[in-house]
Motif scaffolding. Structure first.
Motif, short mmCIF file in Angstrom:
data_model
loop_
_atom_site.label_atom_id
_atom_site.label_comp_id
_atom_site.label_asym_id
_atom_site.label_seq_id
_atom_site.Cartn_x
_atom_site.Cartn_y
_atom_site.Cartn_z
N VAL A 138 45.53 36.97 26.09
CA VAL A 138 45.83 37.47 27.43
C VAL A 138 47.31 37.30 27.72
N ARG A 139 47.82 38.19 28.55
CA ARG A 139 49.21 38.09 29.02
C ARG A 139 49.15 38.32 30.52
N GLY A 140 49.84 37.45 31.24
CA GLY A 140 49.82 37.58 32.69
C GLY A 140 50.87 36.71 33.35
N THR A 141 50.78 36.66 34.66
CA THR A 141 51.73 35.92 35.48
C THR A 141 51.05 34.69 36.05
N VAL A 142 51.75 33.56 36.04
CA VAL A 142 51.22 32.33 36.62
C VAL A 142 51.30 32.44 38.14
N THR A 143 50.17 32.24 38.79
CA THR A 143 50.12 32.21 40.25
C THR A 143 49.44 30.91 40.68
N MET A 144 49.62 30.55 41.91
CA MET A 144 48.98 29.35 42.44
C MET A 144 47.90 29.77 43.44
N VAL A 145 46.71 29.26 43.24
CA VAL A 145 45.63 29.44 44.20
C VAL A 145 45.41 28.06 44.79
N GLY A 146 45.95 27.84 45.98
CA GLY A 146 45.99 26.49 46.53
C GLY A 146 46.94 25.67 45.68
N LYS A 147 46.44 24.61 45.06
CA LYS A 147 47.26 23.80 44.17
C LYS A 147 46.88 24.00 42.71
N VAL A 148 46.03 24.99 42.44
CA VAL A 148 45.53 25.22 41.09
C VAL A 148 46.30 26.37 40.45
N PRO A 149 46.98 26.14 39.31
CA PRO A 149 47.65 27.24 38.63
C PRO A 149 46.63 28.15 37.95
N THR A 150 46.79 29.44 38.12
CA THR A 150 45.90 30.43 37.51
C THR A 150 46.75 31.47 36.80
N ILE A 151 46.10 32.26 35.96
CA ILE A 151 46.79 33.34 35.27
C ILE A 151 46.27 34.66 35.82
N ASP A 152 47.18 35.46 36.40
CA ASP A 152 46.83 36.80 36.86
C ASP A 152 47.03 37.74 35.67
N VAL A 153 45.94 38.07 35.00
CA VAL A 153 45.99 38.82 33.74
C VAL A 153 46.25 40.30 34.01
N TRP A 154 47.23 40.87 33.29
CA TRP A 154 47.48 42.30 33.39
C TRP A 154 47.49 42.97 32.02
N ALA A 155 47.34 42.20 30.94
CA ALA A 155 47.22 42.77 29.59
C ALA A 155 46.37 41.86 28.76
N ALA A 156 45.60 42.45 27.85
CA ALA A 156 44.74 41.67 26.95
C ALA A 156 44.44 42.50 25.73
N ARG A 157 44.18 41.82 24.64
CA ARG A 157 43.71 42.51 23.42
C ARG A 157 42.72 41.60 22.71
N ALA A 158 41.76 42.20 22.06
CA ALA A 158 40.73 41.45 21.35
C ALA A 158 41.32 40.81 20.11
N VAL A 159 40.81 39.64 19.76
CA VAL A 159 41.24 38.92 18.57
C VAL A 159 40.06 38.90 17.60
N ASN A 160 40.28 39.37 16.40
CA ASN A 160 39.23 39.34 15.37
C ASN A 160 39.38 38.04 14.59
N VAL A 161 38.36 37.18 14.70
CA VAL A 161 38.41 35.90 14.02
C VAL A 161 37.42 35.89 12.88
#
Length: 161
Positions: A138-161
């Protein structure tokens, strides 16, 4: 018939187990062992309400890579400032959609776990990738929801493991 706890028994057996438990609870000597039927009923309740989603590590301790002045660095999410762009390879534990088309959930990776959110536009584009138990980057921007850091995801790609 309703017992003093406020639960309506579903059968005659449940009623007798509840009565036996109440007699034990009212007894002056509580050192006596709990009746076997009551202990079994409590064990069933504990199993029913046990969390099913397991997360590892610390909350917001997820290791993320972020672009800084000195290059790509890897740090726990809780130490990254709000507004920074981050990347992480994670497993999605839960995803919940809201009525307005947004999504939120829990992602789990090395170092811990974190909460993620998406906008309705990003959810429309990434909905097929953001599925429970999916392994993604995932790729995104760090945002704060209250005092909890979250990731606002705006891009993602599947990983083949």
């Amino acid at each position: 018939m309703e017992n003093r706890i406020g639960l309506a028994p579903t059968s005659r057996a449940d009623s007798s187990q509840a009565d036996e438990f109440l007699r034990w609870a009212r007894a002056a000597d509580r050192t006596a062992p709990l009746p076997a039927e009551a202990a079994a009923a409590i064990a069933r309740l504990e199993q029913a309400f046990r969390p099913t989603t397991k997360t590892t590590g610390n909350p917001a301790g997820l290791l993320v890579d972020f672009d800084s002045i000195i290059g790509l660095e890897s740090q726990p999410l809780k130490t990254v400032k709000a507004g920074a762009t981050v990347t992480a390879t994670v497993t999605i534990r839960t995803v919940r959609l809201s009525d307005d088309g947004r999504a939120r959930g829990i992602i789990d990776g090395s170092g811990g776990w974190a909460i993620f959110t998406t906008s309705s536009l990003a959810q429309h584009r990434l909905g097929t990738i953001l599925t429970s138990k999916g392994r993604i980057t995932v790729r995104g921007t760090v945002t704060m929801v209250g005092k909890v850091p979250t990731i606002d995801v705006w891009a993602a790609r599947a990983v083949n493991v």
